[in-house]
Design a protein around this motif. Structure first.
Motif, mmCIF file in Angstrom:
data_model
loop_
_atom_site.group_PDB
_atom_site.id
_atom_site.type_symbol
_atom_site.label_atom_id
_atom_site.label_comp_id
_atom_site.label_asym_id
_atom_site.label_seq_id
_atom_site.Cartn_x
_atom_site.Cartn_y
_atom_site.Cartn_z
ATOM 1 N N ASN A 16 0.869 -1.265 0.007
ATOM 2 C CA ASN A 16 0.056 0.007 -0.067
ATOM 3 C C ASN A 16 0.816 1.412 0.031
ATOM 4 O O ASN A 16 0.271 2.441 -0.026
ATOM 5 N N LEU A 17 2.104 0.989 0.145
ATOM 6 C CA LEU A 17 3.024 2.116 0.261
ATOM 7 C C LEU A 17 3.666 2.528 -1.288
ATOM 8 O O LEU A 17 4.348 1.542 -1.853
ATOM 9 N N ASP A 18 3.445 3.851 -1.858
ATOM 10 C CA ASP A 18 3.883 3.998 -3.165
ATOM 11 C C ASP A 18 4.792 5.333 -3.109
ATOM 12 O O ASP A 18 4.524 6.425 -2.643
ATOM 13 N N LEU A 19 6.140 5.048 -2.767
ATOM 14 C CA LEU A 19 7.038 6.038 -2.506
ATOM 15 C C LEU A 19 7.174 7.128 -3.412
ATOM 16 O O LEU A 19 7.447 8.344 -3.285
ATOM 17 N N ALA A 20 6.943 6.454 -4.980
ATOM 18 C CA ALA A 20 7.171 7.490 -6.121
ATOM 19 C C ALA A 20 5.869 8.510 -6.181
ATOM 20 O O ALA A 20 6.204 9.661 -6.470
ATOM 21 N N ASP A 21 4.830 8.014 -5.631
ATOM 22 C CA ASP A 21 3.699 8.931 -5.657
ATOM 23 C C ASP A 21 3.527 9.573 -4.331
ATOM 24 O O ASP A 21 2.477 10.253 -4.022
ATOM 25 N N GLN A 22 4.349 9.155 -3.235
ATOM 26 C CA GLN A 22 4.348 9.793 -1.816
ATOM 27 C C GLN A 22 2.707 9.611 -1.328
ATOM 28 O O GLN A 22 2.436 10.443 -0.597
ATOM 29 N N THR A 23 2.407 8.396 -1.387
ATOM 30 C CA THR A 23 1.136 8.185 -0.706
ATOM 31 C C THR A 23 1.151 6.614 -0.144
ATOM 32 O O THR A 23 2.045 5.898 -0.402
ATOM 33 N N LEU A 24 0.139 6.557 1.020
ATOM 34 C CA LEU A 24 0.233 5.374 1.544
ATOM 35 C C LEU A 24 -1.316 5.087 1.740
ATOM 36 O O LEU A 24 -2.103 5.986 2.197
ATOM 37 N N ILE A 25 -1.912 3.843 1.448
ATOM 38 C CA ILE A 25 -3.181 3.591 1.694
ATOM 39 C C ILE A 25 -3.198 3.114 2.940
ATOM 40 O O ILE A 25 -2.640 1.802 3.330
ATOM 41 N N LEU A 26 -4.370 3.290 3.736
ATOM 42 C CA LEU A 26 -4.627 2.881 4.980
ATOM 43 C C LEU A 26 -5.713 2.167 5.129
ATOM 44 O O LEU A 26 -6.989 2.569 5.008
ATOM 45 N N ASP A 27 -5.877 0.767 5.145
ATOM 46 C CA ASP A 27 -7.168 0.037 5.221
ATOM 47 C C ASP A 27 -7.577 -0.351 6.576
ATOM 48 O O ASP A 27 -8.563 -1.306 6.627
ATOM 49 N N ARG A 28 -6.550 -0.435 7.766
ATOM 50 C CA ARG A 28 -7.048 -0.581 8.959
ATOM 51 C C ARG A 28 -6.887 0.700 9.792
ATOM 52 O O ARG A 28 -5.727 1.411 10.045
ATOM 53 N N VAL A 29 -7.841 1.036 10.233
ATOM 54 C CA VAL A 29 -8.016 2.546 10.637
ATOM 55 C C VAL A 29 -8.746 2.504 12.009
ATOM 56 O O VAL A 29 -9.308 1.637 12.505
ATOM 57 N N LYS A 30 -8.504 3.673 12.747
ATOM 58 C CA LYS A 30 -9.369 3.813 14.133
ATOM 59 C C LYS A 30 -11.051 3.939 13.794
ATOM 60 O O LYS A 30 -11.356 4.633 12.626
ATOM 61 N N GLY A 31 -11.632 3.143 14.524
ATOM 62 C CA GLY A 31 -13.098 3.015 14.408
ATOM 63 C C GLY A 31 -13.473 2.362 13.044
ATOM 64 O O GLY A 31 -14.410 2.698 12.279
ATOM 65 N N GLU A 32 -12.731 1.198 12.624
ATOM 66 C CA GLU A 32 -12.987 0.703 11.541
ATOM 67 C C GLU A 32 -14.379 -0.101 11.029
ATOM 68 O O GLU A 32 -14.679 -0.141 9.978
ATOM 69 N N ASN A 33 -14.821 -0.319 12.096
ATOM 70 C CA ASN A 33 -15.910 -1.278 12.375
ATOM 71 C C ASN A 33 -17.164 -0.293 12.418
ATOM 72 O O ASN A 33 -18.419 -0.699 12.424
ATOM 73 N N THR A 34 -17.031 1.007 12.757
ATOM 74 C CA THR A 34 -18.170 2.009 12.791
ATOM 75 C C THR A 34 -17.957 3.250 12.019
ATOM 76 O O THR A 34 -18.340 3.244 10.852
ATOM 77 N N TYR A 35 -17.283 4.233 12.507
ATOM 78 C CA TYR A 35 -17.262 5.550 11.780
ATOM 79 C C TYR A 35 -16.046 5.665 11.088
ATOM 80 O O TYR A 35 -15.943 6.540 10.266
ATOM 81 N N SER B 76 -12.863 4.762 8.093
ATOM 82 C CA SER B 76 -13.017 4.189 6.746
ATOM 83 C C SER B 76 -11.578 4.383 6.284
ATOM 84 O O SER B 76 -10.772 5.209 6.556
ATOM 85 N N ALA B 77 -11.459 3.422 5.419
ATOM 86 C CA ALA B 77 -10.023 3.245 4.736
ATOM 87 C C ALA B 77 -9.840 4.780 4.003
ATOM 88 O O ALA B 77 -10.792 5.261 3.426
ATOM 89 N N ARG B 78 -8.416 4.987 3.903
ATOM 90 C CA ARG B 78 -8.148 6.289 3.172
ATOM 91 C C ARG B 78 -6.646 6.535 2.776
ATOM 92 O O ARG B 78 -6.003 5.484 3.004
ATOM 93 N N VAL B 79 -6.492 7.323 1.926
ATOM 94 C CA VAL B 79 -5.120 7.511 1.269
ATOM 95 C C VAL B 79 -4.321 8.793 2.033
ATOM 96 O O VAL B 79 -4.985 9.743 2.174
ATOM 97 N N VAL B 80 -3.119 8.531 2.507
ATOM 98 C CA VAL B 80 -2.448 9.820 3.077
ATOM 99 C C VAL B 80 -1.322 10.176 2.139
ATOM 100 O O VAL B 80 -0.728 9.502 1.459
ATOM 101 N N ALA B 81 -1.157 11.511 2.468
ATOM 102 C CA ALA B 81 -0.050 12.035 1.496
ATOM 103 C C ALA B 81 1.336 12.230 2.324
ATOM 104 O O ALA B 81 1.074 12.871 3.592
ATOM 105 N N LEU B 82 2.189 11.693 2.040
ATOM 106 C CA LEU B 82 3.508 11.550 2.658
ATOM 107 C C LEU B 82 4.167 12.878 2.350
ATOM 108 O O LEU B 82 4.620 13.169 1.320
ATOM 109 N N ARG B 83 4.869 13.688 3.189
ATOM 110 C CA ARG B 83 5.883 14.429 3.233
ATOM 111 C C ARG B 83 7.042 14.064 2.568
ATOM 112 O O ARG B 83 7.518 12.895 2.776
ATOM 113 N N PRO B 84 7.779 14.704 1.606
ATOM 114 C CA PRO B 84 8.820 14.289 0.902
ATOM 115 C C PRO B 84 10.004 13.879 1.659
ATOM 116 O O PRO B 84 10.912 13.075 1.654
ATOM 117 N N SER B 85 10.337 14.491 3.077
ATOM 118 C CA SER B 85 11.306 14.080 3.926
ATOM 119 C C SER B 85 11.355 12.747 4.275
ATOM 120 O O SER B 85 12.250 12.283 4.568
#
Length: 319
Positions: A169-188, A190-199
């Motif tokens: 789920n980690l794409d270093l070229a695109d600087q993104t990470l897909i998170l499919d296990r998150v807080k409150g995943e069974n209730t409020y 939902s999976a999301r994509v985060v933007a990683l800082r270049p550093s």
């Protein structure tokens, strides 16, 4: 930790709950009690509490525990959850120390007003990044600790999200990470994509190289048990993170890393609506209240820009 009196009492309590509490609740309580056991061991070693045994806690011990939870930056809601669980365990042990503490020290047990919490300074962030760059792929233990912290610092991840982050789920070229296990995943949640800082990219690249170099047990997770490939336990993650705190000389928590990601994004001009989505908040209020606040100087510049633009529009309409 089988000889720890806190864990023994907690295990005794939990063993009687299978037909009373849901499995997920028991799992969450088990993790919480193990964390509390470490807290009380730390306080006992520092001479702050008289025992680690829930059967023998005094209300003064509970007062010290309250103070410690605030010292490590836990918000009122978090403290309430910790104390509620501890009270249940102590009552199971026939010890009413928590209720006595609330009665004897109402000001300690009173809900504190949660306000905006500070983030790392630019100098502290720079120190973390510089320290991380020192370690090579041959120094896996330290490199893993910094990769874990920097993923949270530069991606706004919670501890649970760090724990279950996956390599694919980690794409270093695109600087993104897909998170499919998150807080409150069974209730409020939902999976999301985060933007990683270049550093973060150079450190994460080096960390992935270290995994490949060491030929560990194959795993789909970024951070894993090197013998089994399974995700690390919460306690293992905390112990690994603590290596960074020891190395740089100040406390590093995932909460502060997450706040620093949020504040940095706002300071760089990211709209709060976008930031809220990146951080997985169900409400913009949470983002603004606890994780990011527009600095006065930026607010002033933005206001002047808007006022001037509006004035120019008016003038152009007149002419």
């Amino acid at each position: 930790m089988t000889g720890d009196p806190f864990i023994l009492a907690a295990n005794d309590y939990l063993s009687r709950q299978p037909f009373i509490l849901a499995f997920d609740t028991i799992t969450e309580l088990d993790a919480r009690f193990r964390r509390q056991a470490r807290h009380f061991k730390y306080l006992f070693d520092k001479g702050k509490v008289t025992t680690c045994n829930p059967y023998h806690f005094t209300y003064e011990d509970i007062k010290e525990f309250y103070a410690y939870l605030r010292e490590i930056g836990l918000r009122s809601s978090g403290i309430k959850h910790e104390i509620t669980a501890l009270n249940t365990l102590c009552k199971f042990c026939g010890n009413n120390c928590v209720e006595i503490c609330k009665s004897q020290y109402p000001q300690v047990a009173a809900k504190q007003k949660d306000g905006y919490l500070p983030s790392f300074t630019d100098e502290q962030i720079e120190l973390i990044l510089n320290k991380a760059s020192i370690y090579s792929i041959h120094q896996y233990i330290q490199l893993r600790a910094y990769a874990m912290v920097i993923l949270s610092l530069c991606g706004g991840l919670r501890r649970k999200e760090v724990k279950f982050a996956k390599v694919d789920n980690l794409d270093l070229a695109d600087q993104t990470l897909i998170l499919d296990r998150v807080k409150g995943e069974n209730t409020y949640g939902s999976a999301r994509v985060v933007a990683l800082r270049p550093s973060a990219i150079p450190i994460l690249e080096k960390y992935l190289s270290a995994i490949e170099f060491n030929e560990f047990h194959p795993s789909e997770y970024l951070f894993f048990n090197i013998k089994t490939g399974e995700p690390l336990s919460d306690s293992s993650i905390d112990q690994i993170r603590a290596r960074v705190s020891e190395d740089i000389g100040f406390q590093v928590t995932f909460q502060e890393c997450r706040r620093s990601y949020g504040q940095g994004a706002v300071d760089d001009g990211l709209d709060l609506d976008f930031l809220s989505a990146l951080m997985g908040h169900s409400s913009l209020v949470t983002t603004q209240k606890f994780y990011a606040r527009t600095k006065p100087i930026r607010a002033l510049k933005e206001a002047k820009r808007i006022f001037n633009e509006k004035e120019q529009e008016k003038q152009s309409c007149v002419h």
